[in-house]
Design an enzyme around this catalytic site. Structure first.
Site, PDB file in Angstrom:
ATOM      1  N   ARG A  25       0.816  -1.220   0.000  1.00 58.21           N
ATOM      2  CA  ARG A  25       0.000   0.000   0.000  1.00 58.21           C
ATOM      3  C   ARG A  25       0.848   1.268   0.000  1.00 58.21           C
ATOM      4  O   ARG A  25       0.404   2.318   0.480  1.00 58.21           O
ATOM      5  CB  ARG A  25      -0.953   0.029   1.199  1.00 58.21           C
ATOM      6  CG  ARG A  25      -2.133  -0.900   1.022  1.00 58.21           C
ATOM      7  CD  ARG A  25      -3.309  -0.446   1.868  1.00 58.21           C
ATOM      8  NE  ARG A  25      -4.501  -1.198   1.516  1.00 58.21           N
ATOM      9  CZ  ARG A  25      -5.524  -1.371   2.324  1.00 58.21           C
ATOM     10  NH1 ARG A  25      -5.508  -0.851   3.526  1.00 58.21           N
ATOM     11  NH2 ARG A  25      -6.579  -2.052   1.929  1.00 58.21           N
ATOM     12  N   ARG A  29      -2.719   6.163   1.066  1.00 59.77           N
ATOM     13  CA  ARG A  29      -3.402   7.135   1.909  1.00 59.77           C
ATOM     14  C   ARG A  29      -2.493   7.944   2.824  1.00 59.77           C
ATOM     15  O   ARG A  29      -2.904   8.974   3.337  1.00 59.77           O
ATOM     16  CB  ARG A  29      -4.434   6.392   2.773  1.00 59.77           C
ATOM     17  CG  ARG A  29      -5.323   5.492   1.968  1.00 59.77           C
ATOM     18  CD  ARG A  29      -6.053   4.475   2.839  1.00 59.77           C
ATOM     19  NE  ARG A  29      -5.182   3.482   3.423  1.00 59.77           N
ATOM     20  CZ  ARG A  29      -5.582   2.471   4.185  1.00 59.77           C
ATOM     21  NH1 ARG A  29      -6.857   2.340   4.461  1.00 59.77           N
ATOM     22  NH2 ARG A  29      -4.729   1.605   4.665  1.00 59.77           N
ATOM     23  N   ARG A  38      -7.315  11.935  -4.212  1.00 60.95           N
ATOM     24  CA  ARG A  38      -8.487  11.253  -3.643  1.00 60.95           C
ATOM     25  C   ARG A  38      -9.643  12.236  -3.445  1.00 60.95           C
ATOM     26  O   ARG A  38     -10.812  11.891  -3.623  1.00 60.95           O
ATOM     27  CB  ARG A  38      -8.106  10.609  -2.308  1.00 60.95           C
ATOM     28  CG  ARG A  38      -9.222   9.816  -1.663  1.00 60.95           C
ATOM     29  CD  ARG A  38      -8.866   9.410  -0.251  1.00 60.95           C
ATOM     30  NE  ARG A  38      -8.667  10.573   0.608  1.00 60.95           N
ATOM     31  CZ  ARG A  38      -8.204  10.521   1.848  1.00 60.95           C
ATOM     32  NH1 ARG A  38      -7.874   9.350   2.381  1.00 60.95           N
ATOM     33  NH2 ARG A  38      -8.062  11.608   2.573  1.00 60.95           N
ATOM     34  N   ASP A  74      -6.929  -2.188  -7.386  1.00 56.97           N
ATOM     35  CA  ASP A  74      -7.617  -2.793  -6.253  1.00 56.97           C
ATOM     36  C   ASP A  74      -7.954  -4.235  -6.599  1.00 56.97           C
ATOM     37  O   ASP A  74      -8.192  -4.548  -7.765  1.00 56.97           O
ATOM     38  CB  ASP A  74      -8.900  -2.022  -5.931  1.00 56.97           C
ATOM     39  CG  ASP A  74      -9.450  -2.423  -4.570  1.00 56.97           C
ATOM     40  OD1 ASP A  74     -10.350  -3.287  -4.530  1.00 56.97           O
ATOM     41  OD2 ASP A  74      -8.967  -1.905  -3.546  1.00 56.97           O
ATOM     42  N   TYR A 151     -15.466 -11.338  -0.009  1.00 55.53           N
ATOM     43  CA  TYR A 151     -16.230 -10.113  -0.238  1.00 55.53           C
ATOM     44  C   TYR A 151     -17.513 -10.408  -1.022  1.00 55.53           C
ATOM     45  O   TYR A 151     -18.586  -9.872  -0.714  1.00 55.53           O
ATOM     46  CB  TYR A 151     -15.387  -9.087  -0.996  1.00 55.53           C
ATOM     47  CG  TYR A 151     -14.329  -8.456  -0.135  1.00 55.53           C
ATOM     48  CD1 TYR A 151     -14.672  -7.586   0.908  1.00 55.53           C
ATOM     49  CD2 TYR A 151     -12.978  -8.710  -0.355  1.00 55.53           C
ATOM     50  CE1 TYR A 151     -13.696  -7.003   1.705  1.00 55.53           C
ATOM     51  CE2 TYR A 151     -11.991  -8.129   0.435  1.00 55.53           C
ATOM     52  CZ  TYR A 151     -12.359  -7.279   1.462  1.00 55.53           C
ATOM     53  OH  TYR A 151     -11.401  -6.706   2.252  1.00 55.53           O
TER      54      TYR A 151
END
Length: 341
Positions: A25, A29, A38, A74, A151
């Site tokens: 990652r 973020r 973003r 993703d 998921y």
């Protein structure tokens, strides 16, 4: 030729002057530059716009300077391509409004033409390769079939994925049918990623640790291994199973070039469980990047000493957290570059 090929040399079991380093990652973020994008574009717009995905991929190479880039994308682009509707809600994570709970729904899921449905990813790879200009290798990735399945069936993130597990145990034929479709799609997808220019592939089994060792073999590892076998002649494959220390022995017998290790498994145990020869990757606790910088550097050097500098790729034991100061991420990378033994 790639100018900094330390990462590829470690995957080849070659002797290195120091281990390579990158962070799961790392395109994300914790970087203010990422947050600026973003705020302008929603998540799947960022994934599906090659210029944005490439820019986000290259940001940490400029700022933090690791030894490899990992494509910004993703794992859930795969189920979306298979006709499973996925939404990403702020502060909630991924949501599948119509989770798969019946054989009828499984039958509606299809193995797509990946060039048609996921062409934007391959375009992003080509653009990223141009921007990287052979400075460092580029890693492509996919979620493990089991993790995608979790998921798709649960419908959202979970601490235990009881619904997904229950579907496996109460309706194994439907579960295996879905897992195979995900596997087939993932193989096609990753092969195209390699053709587009990825230098290595990582498979993320984020939820493998939810399964018992016996169930892991049936519902996760056999499908990951199909992917490894299908790709082994084309590229180097890293398998990372969070919480899956119990499967490291079996993983080490596969054609995987490296195995990721999370922070719950010591370097010594990881070497023991894998027979001591395969390249290992990990396993710094991401929360530890909140330690003072001198502590981070000391712990990184100790970690390299424990794993050994060869057959080793320095990384975190899971993805970098959004609240990590950029200076601390830089210190993690610099500590590896300063290592000299």
């Amino acid at each position: 030729m790639i100018k900094n090929d330390l990462f590829l040399r470690a995957l080849n079991n070659e002797k290195v002057e120091r281990p390579p380093v990158w962070m799961m990652r790392q395109a994300g973020r914790y970087l203010p530059e990422f947050r600026a994008l973003r705020d302008k574009y929603d998540f799947f717009t960022r994934c599906e716009t090659p210029e944005l995905a490439a820019e986000i991929t290259v940001q940490p190479i400029r700022i933090v300077k690791p030894d490899a880039a990992i494509l910004f994308s993703d794992i859930l682009v795969v189920p979306r391509a298979m006709g499973i509707h996925v939404e990403l809600k702020d502060n909630l994570g991924p949501i599948i409004p119509n989770p798969i709970r019946t054989m009828e729904q499984v039958n509606q899921v299809f193995v797509p033409d990946v060039n048609e449905t996921l062409g934007y990813v391959f375009d992003a790879i080509k653009l990223t390769k141009e921007m990287l200009n052979d400075e460092v290798p580029l890693i492509g990735f996919a979620g493990s079939p089991w993790t995608i399945f979790c998921y798709a069936v649960e419908g959202k993130g979970s601490k235990s994925f009881d619904t997904a597990k229950g579907f496996c145990f109460s309706n194994p034929v439907a579960a295996h049918t879905l897992l195979q479709k995900i596997t087939d799609t993932t193989i096609l997808y990753l092969k195209e990623k390699v053709k587009a220019g990825c230098n290595a592939i990582q498979i993320f089994d984020s939820w493998g640790g939810m399964l018992s060792p016996v169930d892991y073999q049936e519902f996760s590892w056999q499908y990951i291994n199909q992917i490894v076998e299908a790709l082994a002649d084309d590229t180097k494959v890293i398998v990372f199973g969070k919480g899956c220390w119990f499967a490291l022995g079996d993983m080490a017998k596969s054609k995987a070039s490296a195995l990721g290790v999370d922070w719950t498994c010591s370097p010594r145990n990881a070497r023991y469980l894998t027979g001591g020869n395969i390249t290992l990757q990990g396993n710094f606790d991401p929360s530890r990047l909140l330690s003072p910088i001198p502590t981070i550097k000391k712990m990184v050097h100790e970690m390299i000493d424990e794993f050994g500098k060869d057959n080793y790729i320095v990384n975190l034991g899971h993805g970098i957290l959004p609240n990590i100061p950029v200076d601390h991420a830089k210190a993690f990378v610099e500590a590896v570059k300063e290592y000299n033994k």
